[in-house]
Structures are given as structure tokens and as C-alpha cells.
Design an enzyme around this catalytic site. Structure first.
Site, PDB file in Angstrom:
ATOM      1  CB  ALA A 123      22.553 -23.820  22.354  1.00  0.00           C
ATOM      2  CG  LEU A 124      15.769 -20.891  22.788  1.00  0.00           C
ATOM      3  CD1 LEU A 124      15.860 -20.097  21.493  1.00  0.00           C
ATOM      4  CD2 LEU A 124      14.382 -21.573  22.854  1.00  0.00           C
ATOM      5  N   GLY A 130      15.261 -16.337  28.763  1.00  0.00           N
ATOM      6  CA  GLY A 130      14.787 -17.669  29.124  1.00  0.00           C
ATOM      7  C   GLY A 130      13.413 -17.870  28.529  1.00  0.00           C
ATOM      8  CG  PHE A 155      20.365 -23.008  32.868  1.00  0.00           C
ATOM      9  CD1 PHE A 155      21.356 -22.950  33.840  1.00  0.00           C
ATOM     10  CD2 PHE A 155      19.328 -22.081  32.924  1.00  0.00           C
ATOM     11  CE1 PHE A 155      21.321 -21.977  34.848  1.00  0.00           C
ATOM     12  CE2 PHE A 155      19.274 -21.112  33.920  1.00  0.00           C
ATOM     13  CZ  PHE A 155      20.280 -21.056  34.876  1.00  0.00           C
ATOM     14  CB  ILE A 156      23.300 -25.859  26.862  1.00  0.00           C
ATOM     15  CG1 ILE A 156      23.087 -24.348  26.614  1.00  0.00           C
ATOM     16  CG2 ILE A 156      23.091 -26.678  25.585  1.00  0.00           C
ATOM     17  CD1 ILE A 156      21.646 -23.922  26.328  1.00  0.00           C
ATOM     18  CD  GLN A 337       2.145 -35.675  53.789  1.00  0.00           C
ATOM     19  OE1 GLN A 337       3.121 -35.109  53.314  1.00  0.00           O
ATOM     20  NE2 GLN A 337       1.716 -35.475  55.008  1.00  0.00           N
ATOM     21  CD  GLU A 364      12.220 -30.028  25.924  1.00  0.00           C
ATOM     22  OE1 GLU A 364      11.236 -30.228  25.197  1.00  0.00           O
ATOM     23  OE2 GLU A 364      13.152 -30.842  26.040  1.00  0.00           O
ATOM     24  N   GLY A 365      10.036 -24.765  28.515  1.00  0.00           N
ATOM     25  CA  GLY A 365       8.911 -23.856  28.721  1.00  0.00           C
ATOM     26  C   GLY A 365       8.257 -24.096  30.066  1.00  0.00           C
TER      27      GLY A 365
HETATM   28  N1  COS Z   1       5.168 -23.309  15.580  1.00  0.00           N
HETATM   29  C1  COS Z   1       5.521 -22.558  14.503  1.00  0.00           C
HETATM   30  N2  COS Z   1       5.656 -21.211  14.548  1.00  0.00           N
HETATM   31  C2  COS Z   1       5.437 -20.604  15.733  1.00  0.00           C
HETATM   32  C3  COS Z   1       5.084 -21.323  16.887  1.00  0.00           C
HETATM   33  C4  COS Z   1       4.943 -22.720  16.785  1.00  0.00           C
HETATM   34  N3  COS Z   1       4.595 -23.465  17.839  1.00  0.00           N
HETATM   35  N4  COS Z   1       4.930 -20.453  17.904  1.00  0.00           N
HETATM   36  C5  COS Z   1       5.191 -19.234  17.415  1.00  0.00           C
HETATM   37  N5  COS Z   1       5.508 -19.324  16.094  1.00  0.00           N
HETATM   38  C6  COS Z   1       5.803 -18.228  15.175  1.00  0.00           C
HETATM   39  C7  COS Z   1       4.693 -17.198  15.217  1.00  0.00           C
HETATM   40  O1  COS Z   1       3.668 -17.530  14.325  1.00  0.00           O
HETATM   41  C8  COS Z   1       5.409 -15.926  14.804  1.00  0.00           C
HETATM   42  O2  COS Z   1       5.547 -15.929  13.394  1.00  0.00           O
HETATM   43  P1  COS Z   1       5.312 -14.548  12.528  1.00  0.00           P
HETATM   44  O3  COS Z   1       6.446 -13.659  12.923  1.00  0.00           O
HETATM   45  O4  COS Z   1       5.402 -15.019  11.116  1.00  0.00           O
HETATM   46  O5  COS Z   1       3.987 -14.030  12.939  1.00  0.00           O
HETATM   47  C9  COS Z   1       6.809 -16.104  15.410  1.00  0.00           C
HETATM   48  O6  COS Z   1       6.978 -17.532  15.613  1.00  0.00           O
HETATM   49  C10 COS Z   1       6.971 -15.380  16.720  1.00  0.00           C
HETATM   50  O7  COS Z   1       5.972 -15.859  17.598  1.00  0.00           O
HETATM   51  P2  COS Z   1       5.434 -14.998  18.819  1.00  0.00           P
HETATM   52  O8  COS Z   1       5.082 -13.617  18.350  1.00  0.00           O
HETATM   53  O9  COS Z   1       4.384 -15.789  19.506  1.00  0.00           O
HETATM   54  O10 COS Z   1       6.753 -14.884  19.720  1.00  0.00           O
HETATM   55  P3  COS Z   1       6.983 -14.313  21.180  1.00  0.00           P
HETATM   56  O11 COS Z   1       8.289 -13.620  21.201  1.00  0.00           O
HETATM   57  O12 COS Z   1       5.777 -13.573  21.655  1.00  0.00           O
HETATM   58  O13 COS Z   1       7.220 -15.632  22.100  1.00  0.00           O
HETATM   59  C11 COS Z   1       6.740 -17.611  23.385  1.00  0.00           C
HETATM   60  C12 COS Z   1       6.401 -16.688  22.184  1.00  0.00           C
HETATM   61  C13 COS Z   1       6.681 -16.908  24.728  1.00  0.00           C
HETATM   62  C14 COS Z   1       5.677 -18.685  23.314  1.00  0.00           C
HETATM   63  C15 COS Z   1       8.146 -18.231  23.172  1.00  0.00           C
HETATM   64  O14 COS Z   1       9.149 -17.252  23.384  1.00  0.00           O
HETATM   65  C16 COS Z   1       8.415 -19.417  24.053  1.00  0.00           C
HETATM   66  O15 COS Z   1       7.991 -20.534  23.765  1.00  0.00           O
HETATM   67  N6  COS Z   1       9.158 -19.212  25.161  1.00  0.00           N
HETATM   68  C17 COS Z   1       9.597 -20.294  26.001  1.00  0.00           C
HETATM   69  C18 COS Z   1      10.903 -20.788  25.502  1.00  0.00           C
HETATM   70  C19 COS Z   1      11.264 -22.088  26.119  1.00  0.00           C
HETATM   71  O16 COS Z   1      10.524 -23.037  26.086  1.00  0.00           O
HETATM   72  N7  COS Z   1      12.467 -22.124  26.665  1.00  0.00           N
HETATM   73  C20 COS Z   1      12.951 -23.300  27.258  1.00  0.00           C
HETATM   74  C21 COS Z   1      14.352 -23.460  26.861  1.00  0.00           C
HETATM   75  S1  COS Z   1      14.613 -24.669  25.707  1.00  0.00           S
HETATM   76  S2  COS Z   1      14.930 -26.257  26.828  1.00  0.00           S
END
Ligand code: COS
Length: 386
Positions: A123-124, A130, A155-156, A337, A364-365
Site C-alpha cells: 500500500a503505497l 501516485g 488501487f491496492i 489486427q 509498479e511505475g
Molecule cells: N533503491 C534504493 N534506494 C533508492 C532507490 C532504489 N531503487 N531509488 C531511490 N532511492 C533512494 C534515493 O537514493 C534517495 O535516498 P537519499 O535520500 O538517501 O538520497 C531516496 O530514495 C529518495 O529518492 P529520490 O530523490 O529519487 O525520490 P523522488 O521523490 O525524486 O522519487 C521516483 C523517485 C519518481 C523514482 C519514485 O517516486 C517512484 O518510483 N515513483 C513511482 C512509484 C510507483 O512505482 N508507484 C506504483 C505504485 S506501487 S504498485
């Protein structure tokens, strides 16, 4: 490799047969009834599918990532609703505990998840958070040795069936971004937690999603995964890296099923006095789909091999998710098609698969988030070399 070759071969053969003999014949019924029959869920438990990725010491099969993607590609051959029954136990629901959980959390929860006795959800997502997961608003306020949670998750997947939620909430109100978030294990019967009604979806009937609402929901402080607050965003990102590989394998499996349907149809369907597969314009579509599915299969295997070798694969997982989810969308579109009018009709499976694969580019993104992750990592890596 976690399994010896014979055991892995046996597992793959068993799943291959289970998919064709038990799941494919029930696809239409599952879609119609929006439910996977309980006897099939029981067979999934017996096969050990709920525990594919959970370490053997906790009762799972302890598959390596390479082994897991091979099994999941087999499962991709059928409606994704079947995989969803145990998908969150194998992936995003359980992996937070597997990767970052305390020994006590692992010992208590993982055996129940591996057996399928307990379902875990992830649950994220929230109504206002989103793609920008770091902006989530669900609050967790410390009160003695408990946290009090308030907020809504949206949407969990598997929420209606879940016994526990790996749930991300903000423990540090002064930190609006990713740094103030913790990952909790929240039990379904915690006072103040309720699950909304099932969402009506475009496809993947038989897999269920719903809101999870937290109203002054009290959770022990010891329920934070790993026991350390404010580390939950990283846990979520690590879970998603792995989840993205898993979903890429689903996409490859679904593409291969669609291609199989297309080849059979193109061989049987006759127009202008011959099988439509003899026309080069149809052949081009078959060839493009085959080429792209092969590329997808190969890249997923490469990324999984790197993961097993201990490499950081955030970029590769995002590449796989981006390519494979978009690829299966193109394959499904070509399938409609090739089938022509029959591809648009609900009595053939193509129309259902076309709707089902659409979600892969979103959950998942999204594809756009994968692009962002890939490019940001490229630029960061380039900077660190300077
Ligand atoms: N593994 C480990 N750590 C990670 C990581 C990864 N793959 N990606 C990011 N981090 C860490 C970063 O290193 C950073 O750490 P520090 O604070 O120590 O520097 C921290 O997490 C924050 O990362 P970041 O600054 O990149 O965060 P943002 O808020 O800019 O967001 C995205 C990054 C957009 C990539 C993220 O919000 C994301 O993946 N969004 C999509 C979410 C998703 O998939 N939702 C689907 C619902 S779940 S089904």
C-alpha cells in the site's frame, strides 16, 4: 542458482502443465465471474506458488531472480488474474519484509505468506500520490509505543483478500519528501482499518483492487519494517526494483501466448484462397512480435542474472519494465489486427488480453516513471565519473 537443475526443470514443467491444463481452460469463466475458483487457489498453494521468492528457511521455495522470472514467464501464458492471486505474496507484498524486515518479523510473517495462509498487499499509492510516491500524505503519529495512522491508500491490489499490508506512511511530519516515510506491517484486523469496495476495472477481472482507509488506526511501533523509522521509501523502492523485473517477465509470457494465438490463427484463417499467414503483411506483424518478445525475454534474463550476482539493477529493472510492458502492448495490438473482427469480439481471448496488458504500462511505475528513473541514473552515473 537456488535450486538444482533437476528440481528447477521439474518446477518449470509442472507450472507449464498447470497453466495449460488448469488455468487456460478457466480463463473465460474467471473473467466472467470476476473470481478465481477456490479449488484453483488451493492447487496454487499445493504447488508452492505463494512462496516462490520466500527463503526456504521460512517455508518458501527460495528461488533466485533468474528462477523466479522463468517461472513467471510460464505463468504469463494465461490471464494475469491467476498470477495476481499469489503475485503480491511473491513480490511487492512480502519483499519489504524479506529485504529489510527484522528477524522477528521474518520469522512471524514469512512462513504464513509462503504457505498462502496469509495474503500480503503493498500500500503505497494514494489519491494524491501516485507517480510522486515521495509526496504521500498518510500520517503516522507516535503515541507511546504505538503509531496512529490516518489516510487513504488507493488501487491496492489484493486489498480485499489481504491479511497484512506493507503500508508506507509519513512518520516525520517535518519532512515532506521521501525521507520522512516509514514502511509498516499493518494487520487487516487493526482497529481503524477498513477496505473499500472492489474497483471496477478495464481488464484483469478476477484480480481485485480497493482503497484501504486508515482512521486513527493504532499500530505497534515494532511494526515498522526493520524497526527503524524514516527508511520506508528506500524499502519501497527496493521492492519495486524487484517487482519491475517480475512484471517484465509477466509481459514476456503474455506476449508469447499472444504470438502463439496469432500463429495458429494465421495458419487456419483463409482469405483470398489461402491462409492469411501466407501474406507478407501478416508475416511482418508476426515477425515483429516474435523479435520484440525475444528481445524482452533476453533482457529480463540478463537483468535477473545481474540481480542474482548482487549488482545494483534499478536502471536495468526500469529498462525491462519500460520495454516489456510497451512491447506486449504492441504485440496485443498486432494480435487484434491479425484476428481482425474476431480480435475485437469477446468470444476470442485476444480482446481480453488486449485489455489485460494495458495495466502493465501503468502499475509498479508508469512507462514515464521508468524513463525518468533510467535517465536520472544515467546522468547521475555520468556525474560521478567526472
Ligand atoms: N533503491 C534504493 N534506494 C533508492 C532507490 C532504489 N531503487 N531509488 C531511490 N532511492 C533512494 C534515493 O537514493 C534517495 O535516498 P537519499 O535520500 O538517501 O538520497 C531516496 O530514495 C529518495 O529518492 P529520490 O530523490 O529519487 O525520490 P523522488 O521523490 O525524486 O522519487 C521516483 C523517485 C519518481 C523514482 C519514485 O517516486 C517512484 O518510483 N515513483 C513511482 C512509484 C510507483 O512505482 N508507484 C506504483 C505504485 S506501487 S504498485
Amino acid at each position: 542458482m537456488a535450486l538444482d537443475q533437476d528440481t528447477l526443470d521439474l518446477l518449470l514443467t509442472t507450472v507449464h502443465r498447470f497453466v495449460r491444463e488448469r488455468l487456460v481452460p478457466n480463463e473465460a469463466e474467471v473473467s466472467e465471474n470476476d473470481a478465481v475458483p477456490p479449488e484453483i487457489v488451493a492447487e496454487m498453494r499445493e504447488l508452492g506458488l505463494f512462496g516462490l521468492s520466500i527463503p526456504t528457511e521460512f517455508g518458501g521455495l527460495g528461488l533466485s531472480m533468474v528462477e523466479e522470472v522463468r517461472v513467471v514467464q510460464e505463468l504469463g501464458w494465461t490471464s494475469p488474474a491467476f498470477r495476481s492471486v499469489f503475485g503480491t505474496n511473491v513480490g511487492i507484498g512480502s519483499q519489504g519484509i524479506v529485504i529489510d524486515g527484522t528477524d522477528a518479523q521474518k520469522a512471524y510473517y514469512l512462513p504464513k505468506l509462503a504457505s498462502g495462509e496469509l495474503i500480503a498487499s503493498f500500500a503505497l499509492t494514494e489519491p494524491e500520490a501516485g507517480s510522486d510516491a515521495g509526496s504521500l500524505r498518510t500520517s503516522a503519529r507516535l503515541d507511546g509505543d504505538h503509531y496512529v495512522l490516518n489516510g487513504t491508500k488507493r488501487f491496492i491490489t489484493n486489498a480485499p483478500h489481504a491479511g497484512i499490508f506493507t503500508l508506507m506512511a509519513r512518520t516525520n511530519a517535518d519532512e515532506p519528501g521521501a525521507r520522512g516515510i516509514s514502511a509498516f506491517i499493518v494487520e487487516r484486523d487493526a482497529a481503524g482499518l477498513s477496505v473499500g469496495k472492489w474497483d471496477k476495472k478495464m481488464g484483469q477481472q478476477g484480480a481485485h483492487t480497493a482503497d484501504v482507509v486508515l482512521e486513527n488506526c493504532r499500530v505497534p511501533a515494532a511494526a515498522i519494517i526493520g524497526g527503524v523509522p524514516d527508511m520506508g521509501f528506500k524499502t519501497a523502492m527496493k521492492v519495486l526494483d524487484r517487482g519491475r523485473l517480475h512484471l517484465s517477465a509477466v509481459a514476456v509470457g503474455m506476449a508469447e501466448r499472444l504470438i502463439d494465438e496469432c500463429v495458429r490463427y494465421a495458419s487456419e484463417r483463409r482469405q483470398f484462397g489461402k491462409a492469411i499467414g501466407e501474406f507478407q503483411l501478416v508475416q511482418a506483424m508476426l515477425a515483429d512480435s516474435r523479435t520484440e518478445a525475444y528481445a524482452g525475454r533476453t533482457m529480463v534474463m540478463d537483468a535477473a542474472t545481474r540481480f542474482d550476482a548482487g549488482e545494483a539493477i534499478a536502471t536495468e529493472a526500469a529498462c525491462c519494465k519500460l520495454y516489456c510492458s510497451e512491447m506486449v502492448g504492441r504485440v496485443a495490438d498486432r494480435a487484434v489486427q491479425i484476428f481482425g473482427g474476431a480480435g475485437y469480439m469477446a468470444e476470442y481471448p485476444i480482446e481480453r488480453f488486449y485489455r489485460d496488458v494495458r495495466l502493465l504500462r501503468i502499475y509498479e511505475g508508469t512507462s514515464q516513471i521508468q524513463q525518468l528513473v533510467i535517465a536520472r541514473n544515467m546522468l547521475r552515473d555520468a556525474q560521478s565519473k567526472n
